[in-house]
Design an enzyme around this catalytic site. Structure first.
Site, PDB file in Angstrom:
ATOM      1  N   ASP A   1      -4.828  -2.574   5.037  1.00 30.49           N
ATOM      2  CA  ASP A   1      -5.318  -2.311   6.375  1.00 30.49           C
ATOM      3  C   ASP A   1      -5.979  -1.918   6.109  1.00 30.49           C
ATOM      4  O   ASP A   1      -7.494  -2.436   7.815  1.00 30.49           O
ATOM      5  CB  ASP A   1      -4.439  -1.204   6.501  1.00 30.49           C
ATOM      6  CG  ASP A   1      -4.539   0.241   4.679  1.00 30.49           C
ATOM      7  OD1 ASP A   1      -5.287   0.068   3.929  1.00 30.49           O
ATOM      8  OD2 ASP A   1      -4.084   1.409   5.131  1.00 30.49           O
TER       9      ASP A   1
ATOM     10  N   ASP B   1       1.346  -1.227   0.038  1.00 33.65           N
ATOM     11  CA  ASP B   1      -0.053  -0.027  -0.275  1.00 33.65           C
ATOM     12  C   ASP B   1       0.949   1.004   0.233  1.00 33.65           C
ATOM     13  O   ASP B   1       2.106   1.076   0.389  1.00 33.65           O
ATOM     14  CB  ASP B   1      -0.493   0.376   1.583  1.00 33.65           C
ATOM     15  CG  ASP B   1      -2.238  -0.549   1.171  1.00 33.65           C
ATOM     16  OD1 ASP B   1      -1.742  -1.230  -0.280  1.00 33.65           O
ATOM     17  OD2 ASP B   1      -2.810  -0.776   2.110  1.00 33.65           O
TER      18      ASP B   1
ATOM     19  N   THR C   1       0.037   4.355   1.495  1.00 32.09           N
ATOM     20  CA  THR C   1      -0.692   5.243   2.281  1.00 32.09           C
ATOM     21  C   THR C   1      -0.107   4.695   4.184  1.00 32.09           C
ATOM     22  O   THR C   1      -1.084   3.320   4.246  1.00 32.09           O
ATOM     23  CB  THR C   1      -1.943   5.601   2.713  1.00 32.09           C
ATOM     24  OG1 THR C   1      -2.468   6.652   1.157  1.00 32.09           O
ATOM     25  CG2 THR C   1      -2.458   6.719   3.721  1.00 32.09           C
TER      26      THR C   1
END
Length: 1212
Positions: free
Chosen positions: A766, A444, A446
């Protein structure tokens, strides 16, 4: 019951004994309420309590402020309604572990032989001469000491058993500690005393008002008080794959162990622990288990060492079960196979030894000496037989490398413990080792590559582009009010900006970081969002369309006093701007926003922001006047059009300073890093360049999700592996991707056959929707801070600091585990070969083993237990990242190691045989060969034994290097365990030789003899230099060993084709590892592990998408099993491992099954304007070609129902 029915007597009856009177709701009543669903439940609530508020009143709690949080009230509730924990079973006691260790077959044989030997040693025949001359030398008659050998063997067996039991015990203790650590991290948000706080799941009590949000795993049963667009995945309890909409009118019941897949809300907790729905099932399972064991009296073992929160982390015992089935990782598979092969060879040698000894004895006694058979001599002959038998068994004991599994466990447990310090919380042991083989990481953006500390740095408001946050007086008041109101109500109320923890620090961001940036923006504009929230509490929001990966936006509807509505929206700028038809001007008026205006805005504002790596968010609103009538709120497409754009903001999320270096290390180690993000492609590309994933001028692809899907689907809309194979090797950035795209990419890379070795993929995630990709990957990393419960459930390792550089550390530890095991093997096999050959030849030539049973057991202890400790705990070095991944099929014993094993074996055998057959002349001592039955120990054989052990001690240094390095002492002092074990072994050896006497068959040696022994031992270090000078390529005849084959991989008793597992049987299985979650889905893991270890073609005959589910399918989610029609199966499954509930985390989509993945011709490719790379497939970048590991033959198989693919592939 009305709301105020208890208002007058709120805390009057606290002291009364009658619990029901106190809360006017009994546990039983609440339990039966929670068993109802849908309309029935609504009716029961209305009949019994009038509404949810009435229920709250009866439970003496406030729907708005929650419990008062006073400790006596909380304790009272725990007493009346129970704790939110399920008592785990007691761990195995030390004595039970001792008993288990005693079950070892070789040890049992030794014990029996020792007892017979002990009994017979007390028999004295009338005249020893009649029984043959080799009975005893009358001059040194020490027949009285004949019992010592038997006793010594028994004693050494006791030592081995205690060491084994202690290892098991400490291992179990470690895993319990880890389990507790995972538990501690489990927190939940509740309202107490009007404050929103996070408490441990085990602290939740009946009457608490809990806030539930997207991604949560519900820790207790409850009734909904208020909900926004709430959808729950209840498959873990019901087996139904569809998400269930929850609202006050139709179905307000929320059950523990289920997952929130969308939306948010508040519930009042009505049942906890063993009274909750999943708790009841646990209790039933526990009861069934006890009956199986015949303990019908007690239902549960009661609270034990630690109590376990009912937080989906399951019951420890459930996780501990059947190590053979679950925890068999690639490495353990290869090792088990190797151990079996060595064991067979050992068994053959030991049988041969016994046969030769007996034959020689019979010929010598009855033919050569011509002794007549007389009954009085039978016990003497039996004593000889027992002696031969003991020699045979000791050969077997030394040959069987029972230290192998121990070494793996020690190495993994040690690594796991140390990885915690590197911010890796390992949930599944074998993930640690699989990481060592990783060839691709899909990360990912972020929070992983960036700091996840977002701030608004640019804005476009009222037709002006501000390169930094504008002063509030530059913005028209009308726009400012709209902006602040929109941000205040249209961000989750759980998101807030808190004051810094210490003076001078940055304000703390709590909740969604993008929303935190927007709230921070309002504070920068000197306005207070909290005042707006106090004025419009969450209960007053008319409707909320929560953010999800499909909408990529969030909208909140407010109802005005005149009956009209106003909706505020925020979301990805390129998506939301398309839905805007008006925009606010500099004066604060509304003007028409045409297609051309939008293109200008994108070109002049959105793209420049994105190219600087900013995330662009559009803020908009829409009014619904009364005259238009009541809108159809369910028709989202219609509601979310005709918006008026208020502003576009650019949010900066700086790259973590340590990430570029970490990515460079990965690339150097042959691991390809890909970024998969939901952000705009320009933002993604800018960040990828900053991180070093892309370098200017590289011929790599950056694609958007849409373009990616267009290229990989054929005309029929099916995904074709062939098309995927043309894209993924060069793909470095996938932007605007949905979780499905992520899953498709991961699956495509894993299934690809472009390279000869199959790729091993690690994925970070996440969000709730990352679940399928995390499970699909070989290793799934969940974010410890930003990750949802669902993501953590699906993961193998939790990154407690959400940092990419921690993944690099995981790679280092994974590679280190592999190397540690190889070091141990190199050492152990040398000892094995030498000890077996010495015992065998010695027995055949001299009728006695030069190494006695007790000495053999000591050697066995050195090389098994101590060496596994010393060599399996070597710390990793940066040098591990300078080579490419080993790959799945690499044999455990390379040709270099084989060269070392044979080279050192030759040296040791030469020395031992020289000493054995010429030692008496070299040292001028009496020969120890052909000694009678109970002869005292000789200096000769003591020197042989001592030299043998010292050679092993020095060879342990050689074993530290397995790639032919010359400096075997490098970094030796960084491993204190190694140094202390070497020192300890040496001291013990000295004591055994000098003071061991008859039990160890030793006599004390002189200083000169000791120096000779040490000199010969040191020789193995010098010889090691010679061996490493011989180029391995000259030795063509050397073979590798420790591959894996197809057949033997299925651990015994596994339920290959059958999803339904007999829980009673499993419960009885020996369990070592506490967090083995789940009971079924074993066959998935086995197939994968099987494939993972295969040396021929890993996937022939067994590759189905289902089987490619995560290597460590510890958690038995029924999620992808749409075919499980009988609800009771998943129900039991789930509750065998309470950790599991996130089942169906992907079932937002139930698409039709796919077929013919590779039947269609590929589409013509077109250059993509977004790309800085052309789409022709050219020779690959050297990093990839080196690093790639892809399996043959897995493309063309249709997904079977029940695979993650089945429910995901054609989603959205």
């Amino acid at each position: 019951m009305t709301n105020n029915s208890f208002s007058g007597s709120k805390y009057v009856r606290r002291g009364e004994a009658n619990h029901d009177a106190e809360f006017s709701c009994s546990v039983q009543e609440l339990r039966s309420l929670m068993e109802l669903r849908g309309e029935e439940a609504v009716t029961r609530i209305q009949e019994s309590y009038s509404d949810v508020n009435g229920l709250c009143a009866r439970l003496r709690t406030s729907p708005v402020d929650g419990l008062d949080g006073k400790s006596e009230d909380i304790d009272r509730r725990k007493e009346v309604f129970g704790l939110n924990i399920i008592p785990p079973k007691k761990p195995k006691t030390f004595l039970q572990l001792v008993w288990e260790a005693l079950q070892d077959v070789t040890l049992i044989i030794l014990e029996v032989a020792a007892i017979i030997s002990l009994g017979l040693s007390f028999y004295h025949p009338p005249d020893k001469w009649l029984c043959g001359k080799i009975t005893v030398d009358p001059a040194k008659s020490e027949a009285e000491a004949g019992w010592i050998e038997g006793a010594a063997i028994l004693l050494s067996v006791v030592c081995v058993v205690l060491v084994t039991a202690f290892n098991d015990w400490s291992k179990e203790k470690q895993f319990r500690g880890l389990q507790n650590r995972i538990e501690q991290e489990q927190k939940f948000t509740v309202v107490r005393g009007g404050q929103v706080i996070q408490i441990k799941v085990s602290e939740i009590v009946v009457g608490d008002i809990a806030q539930v949000k997207y991604g949560d795993l519900l820790p207790a049963d409850g009734v909904l008080i208020q909900g926004n667009d709430l959808k729950i995945d209840e498959s873990s309890l019901t087996g139904e794959s569809d998400h269930v909409k929850k609202n006050l009118d139709k179905d307000p019941m929320l059950l523990s162990g289920t997952h929130v897949m969308e939306g948010s809300g508040k519930m009042v907790v009505t049942a906890v622990g063993v009274n909750s729905q999943s708790g009841i099932i646990f209790t039933l399972l526990g009861a069934g288990d006890e009956e199986d064991k015949g303990k019908k009296g007690e239902k549960k073992d009661g609270p034990s060492v630690e109590m376990q929160p009912l937080n989906g982390e399951g019951e420890p015992e459930k996780k501990k079960k059947h190590i053979a089935k679950k925890e068999k990782s690639v490495l353990q598979g290869k090792l088990t196979k190797l151990a079996v092969q060595i064991g067979k060879a050992g068994l053959f040698m030991s049988t041969l030894t016994v046969i030769i000894l007996i034959t020689r004895f019979l010929i010598d006694t009855f033919c050569i000496q011509g002794i007549v058979w007389i009954p009085e001599c039978v016990p003497i002959y039996i004593q000889f037989l027992v002696k031969f038998f003991i020699i045979g068994v000791t050969v077997l004991v030394v040959a069987v490398p029972e230290g192998l599994p121990l070494a793996v466990t020690i190495s993994l447990a040690y690594s796991v413990k140390k990885m915690m310090k590197d911010n890796n919380l390992v949930r599944h042991l074998d993930a640690c080792e699989t990481m060592g083989n990783a060839t691709a990481i899909c990360s990912d953006k972020t929070g992983t590559l960036t700091m996840n500390r977002m701030t608004v740095v640019q804005a476009y408001i009222g037709e002006r582009y501000y390169k930094k946050v504008p002063e509030p007086d530059l913005i028209p008041p009308k726009i400012l009010d709209l902006l602040v109101l929109g941000i205040g109500v249209n961000c989750a109320y759980t998101t807030k900006i808190m004051p810094p923890e210490r003076d001078g620090g940055l304000p703390r961001q709590v909740g969604n970081k993008t929303e935190c940036a927007l709230l921070g923006f309002t504070l920068d504009l000197r306005r207070d969002y909290q005042a707006i929230r106090n004025e419009i509490p969450e209960e007053k929001l008319f409707k909320v369309y929560t953010f999800n990966s499909v909408r990529k936006s969030m909208s909140t509807v407010l109802k005005n006093h005149d009956g009209s509505y106003r909706m505020f929206s925020k979301g990805a700028s390129e998506i939301l701007l398309k839905k805007c038809c008006k925009i606010l001007t500099a004066s604060g008026d509304v003007k028409v926003f045409k297609h051309r205006d939008r293109d200008d805005l994108v070109k002049k504002v959105v793209e420049p922001m994105a190219s600087e790596g900013l995330r662009t968010i559009c803020l908009a609103y829409r009014d619904f006047p009364v005259s238009d009538g009541e809108p159809d709120w369910d028709n989202e497409a219609h509601i979310l059009t005709g918006l008026t754009c208020i502003a576009v903001v650019g949010i900066e999320d700086p790259v973590r300073p340590e990430v570029p270096e970490a990515i460079r290390k990965c690339q150097r180690a042959g691991i390809t890093v890909r970024m998969v993000t939901g952000d705009n492609i320009n933002t993604a590309r800018a960040i990828a360049i900053k991180c070093g994933i892309l370098h200017p001028g590289d011929d790599f692809l950056c694609l958007e999700g849409k373009e990616f899907n267009r290229r990989i689907h054929n005309e029929m809309g099916e995904i074709e592996q062939e098309r995927l194979d043309k894209i993924w090797p060069k793909l470095r950035v996938l932007a605007r991707s949905s979780p499905t795209d992520k899953h498709t990419l991961v699956k495509g890379i894993i299934d690809s056959t472009v390279f000869e070795q199959r790729q091993v993929v690690a994925v970070t995630g996440d969000g709730t929707n990352d679940g399928p990709a995390l499970k699909k990957a070989d290793v799934g990393f969940a974010m410890g801070i930003a990750g949802t419960d669902v993501a953590k459930e699906a993961s193998d390792i939790i990154l407690t600091d959400d940092n990419f550089s921690s993944i690099v550390k995981a790679v280092m530890w994974g590679r280190n585990v592999y190397d540690s095991i190889s070091k141990f093997l190199q050492f152990q096999l040398t000892v094995n070969v030498v000890a077996v050959i010495v015992a065998f030849t010695g027995a055949c030539i001299t009728q006695d083993s030069p190494l006695k049973a007790v000495q053999m057991l000591w050697v066995n202890l050195i090389m098994d237990t101590f060496a596994s400790l010393a060599l399996a705990t070597e710390p990793p070095t940066e040098a591990l990242l300078l080579r490419n991944p080993y790959g799945r099929k690499k044999p455990l014993i390379s040709r270099t190691m084989m060269k070392n094993i044979l080279g050192h074996g030759i040296y040791q055998l030469t020395i031992i045989f020289t000493l054995l057959f010429a030692g008496e002349t070299l040292f001028d001592i009496d020969s120890g060969r052909n000694a009678p039955l109970h002869a005292p120990p000789s200096e000769h054989y003591t020197i042989v034994f001592n030299t043998f052990v010292l050679m092993q001690i020095f060879n342990e240094f050689n074993a530290r290097k397995i790639h032919g390095e010359r400096n075997v002492f490098e970094g030796v002092f960084r491993n204190p365990i190694f140094c202390s074990i070497i020192f300890g072994t040496f001291v013990t050896q000295f004591i055994i030789v000098q003071f061991g006497g008859k039990p160890f068959s030793c006599v004390d040696l002189t200083l000169e003899q000791w120096l000779w022994c040490i000199f010969l031992g040191l020789g193995s270090l010098l010889w090691g230099q010679l061996v490493s000078s011989v180029p391995t390529k000259w030795l063509k005849f050397l073979k590798t060993a420790g591959h894996a084959t197809l057949q033997e991989e299925i651990p015994d008793g596994s339920d290959e084709g059958n999803d339904v597992v007999d829980h009673g049987d499993l419960e009885l299985n020996k369990g070592h590892i506490l967090w083995c979650r789940g009971l079924s889905r074993i066959q998935t893991q086995i197939r994968v592990v099987k494939a993972f270890r295969d040396s021929v073609s890993p996937y022939e005959g067994l590759e189905t998408p289902e089987s490619r589910s995560s290597i460590h399918n510890f958690m038995n989610h029924p999620e992808f099993r749409i075919e499980d029609s009988e609800p009771q199966i998943p129900l039991i499954d789930e509750n065998e491992s309470e950790d599991d509930p996130p089942t169906k985390r992907n079932s937002i989509f139930i698409p039709p099954p796919l077929t013919g993945l590779s039947s269609q011709p590929p589409l013509p490719f077109t250059p993509n304007e977004n790309n800085n790379a052309l789409d022709r497939v050219i020779p690959l970048h050297k990093d990839i070609s080196r690093s790639a590991l892809v399996p043959p033959n897995s493309a063309g198989l249709p997904p079977c129902p029940g695979s993650p693919l089945h429910s995901l592939e054609t989603s959205l």
